[in-house]
Enzyme design. Sequence first.
Site, PDB file in Angstrom:
ATOM      1  N   ASP A 186    -118.883  34.633-108.215  1.00 27.54           N
ATOM      2  CA  ASP A 186    -118.400  33.257-108.075  1.00 27.54           C
ATOM      3  C   ASP A 186    -117.067  33.109-108.811  1.00 27.54           C
ATOM      4  OD1 ASP A 186    -120.005  30.358-107.343  1.00 27.54           O
ATOM      5  OD2 ASP A 186    -118.185  30.246-108.574  1.00 27.54           O
ATOM      6  N   ASN A 202    -128.230  25.618-102.598  1.00 29.46           N
ATOM      7  CA  ASN A 202    -127.934  24.215-102.343  1.00 29.46           C
ATOM      8  C   ASN A 202    -127.858  24.007-100.843  1.00 29.46           C
ATOM      9  OD1 ASN A 202    -127.679  23.374-105.079  1.00 29.46           O
ATOM     10  ND2 ASN A 202    -125.665  24.340-105.169  1.00 29.46           N
ATOM     11  N   GLU A 243    -121.055  22.608-101.754  1.00 31.11           N
ATOM     12  CA  GLU A 243    -119.605  22.434-101.557  1.00 31.11           C
ATOM     13  C   GLU A 243    -119.091  23.247-100.387  1.00 31.11           C
ATOM     14  OE1 GLU A 243    -117.494  23.474-105.094  1.00 31.11           O
ATOM     15  OE2 GLU A 243    -118.553  21.983-106.305  1.00 31.11           O
ATOM     16  N   HIS A 264    -125.468  30.276 -98.842  1.00 30.65           N
ATOM     17  CA  HIS A 264    -125.334  31.288 -99.900  1.00 30.65           C
ATOM     18  C   HIS A 264    -126.377  31.052-100.974  1.00 30.65           C
ATOM     19  CE1 HIS A 264    -122.676  27.865-100.738  1.00 30.65           C
ATOM     20  NE2 HIS A 264    -122.951  28.063-102.013  1.00 30.65           N
ATOM     21  N   HIS A 296    -127.093  31.464-105.016  1.00 27.49           N
ATOM     22  CA  HIS A 296    -126.487  31.684-106.322  1.00 27.49           C
ATOM     23  C   HIS A 296    -127.452  32.524-107.148  1.00 27.49           C
ATOM     24  CE1 HIS A 296    -123.434  28.308-106.132  1.00 27.49           C
ATOM     25  NE2 HIS A 296    -124.287  27.886-105.213  1.00 27.49           N
TER      26      HIS A 296
END
Length: 114
Positions: free
Chosen positions: A31, A88, A96, A101, A103
């Site tokens: 990230d 998310n 966002e 994806h 994390h």
Amino acid sequence: MNKDCIFCRIISGEFQSDILYQDDEVIALRDINPKAPTHILIMPKAHIPSLAEITMDHQTLMGHLVRVAGELAKSEGIAARGYRLVINSGPDSGQEVPHLHLHLLGGRQLGKLG
Ligand code: 5GP
Ligand code: ZN
């Protein structure tokens, strides 16, 4: 490939990134704004916007993503102490980048959710 998607542009090689792993289906990269000592994004190469688009056809892919995350946790040295996988999905989650994806977060005490 979605030309308006930052992750698709990384996957295509147009934008540079710190890529840790890739195969035909999946890619993992650090990230750019890490929230923990280890913060890796694991994603399908195909442009799937979010969990809302996941169907029966994606079951193997989802397992593949989780397996790669687990292997990266080991190679990063965070598997023994523990880590967190987060996906998310949608506005209330704060997603966002609309390219699915996971994390992988670890390397510090992450605290309770919520
Ligand atoms: P989301 O909020 O969608 O779950 O997470 C998006 C993540 O992508 C954020 O943690 C953000 O730091 C990361 N990110 C955004 N743009 C880039 C980029 O260009 N390169 C990398 N490596 N990460 C990015
Ligand atoms: Zn994309």
